[in-house]
Design a protein around this motif. Structure first.
Motif, short mmCIF file in Angstrom:
data_model
loop_
_atom_site.label_atom_id
_atom_site.label_comp_id
_atom_site.label_asym_id
_atom_site.label_seq_id
_atom_site.Cartn_x
_atom_site.Cartn_y
_atom_site.Cartn_z
N ALA A 252 73.10 99.29 -7.76
CA ALA A 252 74.02 100.65 -7.75
C ALA A 252 73.92 101.15 -6.38
O ALA A 252 74.96 102.00 -5.79
CB ALA A 252 73.69 101.60 -9.01
N SER A 253 72.82 101.50 -5.94
CA SER A 253 72.81 102.17 -4.55
C SER A 253 73.48 101.29 -3.42
O SER A 253 74.00 101.86 -2.62
CB SER A 253 71.16 102.13 -4.20
N PHE B 100 77.04 102.00 -4.06
CA PHE B 100 77.48 103.30 -3.88
C PHE B 100 77.71 103.51 -2.30
O PHE B 100 78.31 103.91 -1.74
CB PHE B 100 76.35 104.26 -4.20
N ALA C 264 80.70 101.74 -1.31
CA ALA C 264 81.76 102.58 -1.69
C ALA C 264 82.14 103.79 -0.64
O ALA C 264 83.15 104.08 0.07
CB ALA C 264 81.68 103.11 -2.88
N LEU C 265 80.89 104.21 -0.12
CA LEU C 265 80.74 105.30 1.02
C LEU C 265 81.51 104.62 2.37
O LEU C 265 82.12 105.35 2.78
CB LEU C 265 79.34 105.76 0.92
#
Length: 157
Positions: free
Chosen positions: A89-90, A93, A96-97
């Protein structure tokens, strides 16, 4: 025994297993007496040791000890899955960032280019307006001269 290293290793392992089984028996009883509270399950190094023991131990364990050992192993697997999920998940993320940052950067760059293009057009329009103003002034000046010259010739007549 000292000249047979394999036998020595077996005896040492058997001694370690006996100590571990005693600890397992004691802890499993406490766990059962406290209604199988998850807070009493081994964690960390003790959990890893229990997993190693479970892989190598070929004997049968009493039901309570087997249940405790299974609960420890299940908790460890659950924790491992949770950590893996958090890492994934990190990572997602962060990706995505990065993607959002790239899109924003492209939009900023596009806006800068559009602003530069509009500035160039504005400069060209300003230059054209300045030249038109000069031409109008020149024509007005010529008209004034011609009116003055024309007025002077009419006066002479």
């Amino acid at each position: 025994v000292h000249r047979w290293p394999t036998l020595r290793r077996w005896l040492d392992e058997d001694q370690e297993d006996s100590a571990f089984l005693e600890q397992l028996r004691h802890t499993a009883k406490q766990w059962a007496n406290r209604h199988r509270a998850s807070g009493l399950l081994w964690r960390g190094e003790a959990s890893r040791e229990a997993q190693r023991f479970d892989r190598r131990f070929k004997g049968n364990l009493p039901e309570l000890e087997r249940d405790y050992l299974n609960a420890v192993i299940a908790q460890a697997k659950k924790g491992k899955r949770l950590r893996r999920t958090l890492v994934v998940a990190s990572f997602a993320f962060l990706l995505a960032l990065i993607a959002v940052g790239s899109v924003v950067l492209l939009r900023i760059r596009s806006a800068e280019q559009e602003a530069q293009r509009q500035a160039t057009v504005a400069k060209a329009e300003a230059e054209r307006a300045r030249k038109a103003e000069q031409e109008i002034k020149r024509q007005r000046g010529g008209l004034r001269i011609s009116m003055e010259v024309g007025g002077a010739t009419k006066d002479k007549e």
